[in-house]
Design an enzyme around this catalytic site. Structure first.
Site, PDB file in Angstrom:
ATOM      1  N   HIS A  95      32.517  39.654 -88.387  1.00  0.00           N
ATOM      2  CA  HIS A  95      32.519  40.971 -89.050  1.00  0.00           C
ATOM      3  C   HIS A  95      32.403  42.071 -87.997  1.00  0.00           C
ATOM      4  O   HIS A  95      31.978  41.813 -86.866  1.00  0.00           O
ATOM      5  CB  HIS A  95      31.348  41.095 -90.042  1.00  0.00           C
ATOM      6  N   LYS A 127      27.899  45.777 -89.001  1.00  0.00           N
ATOM      7  CA  LYS A 127      27.303  45.003 -90.105  1.00  0.00           C
ATOM      8  C   LYS A 127      25.851  44.655 -89.784  1.00  0.00           C
ATOM      9  O   LYS A 127      25.544  44.191 -88.692  1.00  0.00           O
ATOM     10  CB  LYS A 127      28.119  43.726 -90.363  1.00  0.00           C
TER      11      LYS A 127
END
Ligand code: NAD
Length: 273
Positions: free
Chosen positions: A157, A161
């Protein structure tokens, strides 16, 4: 599903997901925006929802009151603190709800189950059609292969995040555990890169994490054994996939009886073994 336009109410309209949902409704030929709701504080209240989405005027102003009409579906991607009140409004009005807000408190999840006795609700922490299928396939493969094949999951990600591993990775890993009779609480292993890590033990489900760049989200699931390896990958390149999945759920749920549904129900996977 019906042929008429499904009237949609967006809650959390000024947010990242809210604006994406508005755009998807505006370009669709099967839905119409009935209302766009956000909280009373902050800029943008009273603004035209089409303008807010970066497109043309729609004649629907952003409001802070959720008053859904009976024929509509409410799609809520806001904040967990807002969910209880929104849920009650939908219950009182007798309208279906698609709930994408994540991080719900236990008391809210209890309320959700209770409200689903009166209205149909689709709730999912990930409305991507591809991720729903990957999670399902993961369980089917794990069921067939059992613990003889090593299961490892890698997720990537973007650098901002906060949580790791992703909620989606945890759900996939738990689906593998459940489908192959492993305890989801004890079989997940998160410390592969630890210098003091011990060798792999049979039955473990490894979960590894990479953070960087602007990746919307990738999940690669590997099943490994001597001489062969099976890999299944889902790559998200656009946040609009969550909006499209949620709106697909909205069109599906509009004529369903009360109940708590998942994206597997929406995709017709729930009854399949
Ligand atoms: P965001 O912070 O950009 O937007 C949230 C919006 O909700 C804001 O405009 C905020 O003003 C509004 N809001 C806050 N309180 C409200 C209230 N009482 N009534 C109405 N609106 C209110 O966040 P985001 O990135 O758009 O995400 C929203 C939610 O959706 C989060 O919980 C996120 O985790 C979740 N999400 C779920 C999925 C999924 O597939 N289920 C995908 C992406 C995001």
């Amino acid at each position: 599903m019906t042929d008429r336009l499904t009237p949609i109410v967006i809650v959390g309209a000024r947010g990242r997901m809210g604006k994406t949902l508005l755009r998807e409704i505006i370009i669709s030929d099967s839905m119409v925006l009935e209302a766009a709701v956000d909280r009373s504080s902050g800029p943008g209240l009273g603004q035209d929802a089409g303008r807010l989405a970066g497109l043309h005027d729609l004649g629907v102003a952003v409001t802070d009151e959720l008053r859904p009409r009976r024929s509509s579906v409410v799609v809520d991607f806001s904040l967990p603190q807002a969910t209880d009140a929104n849920l009650r409004r939908c219950q009182e009005a007798g309208v279906p709800l698609v709930l994408g807000t994540t991080g719900l408190h236990k008391t809210t999840r209890d309320l959700l189950r209770a409200a689903a006795k009166d209205i149909p609700i689709v709730s999912a922490a990930n409305f991507s059609v591809g991720v729903t299928l990957l999670t399902r396939i993961a369980g089917l493969v794990a069921h067939a292969l059992g613990e003889q094949w090593d299961a490892e999951l890698l997720e990537i990600h973007h650098s901002h995040k906060r949580d790791a591993p992703s909620g989606t990775a945890l759900r996939i890993a738990k689906a593998i555990a459940k489908a192959s009779d492993r305890d989801p609480e004890t079989s997940l292993r998160h410390d592969r890169a630890d210098p003091h890590a011990r060798p792999r033990e049979p039955g473990e489900i490894g979960v590894s994490v990479i953070r960087g760049g602007d990746s919307v989200g990738e999940h690669t699931l590997m099943f490994l054994t001597d001489g062969e390896r099976l890999e299944l990958t889902h790559r998200a390149t656009d946040r609009a996939i969550f909006a499209r999945g949620a709106l697909r759920a909205a069109r599906w749920v509009v004529d369903k009886p009360p109940g708590l549904y998942t994206m597997s129900d929406v995709l017709g996977l729930a009854g399949l073994s």
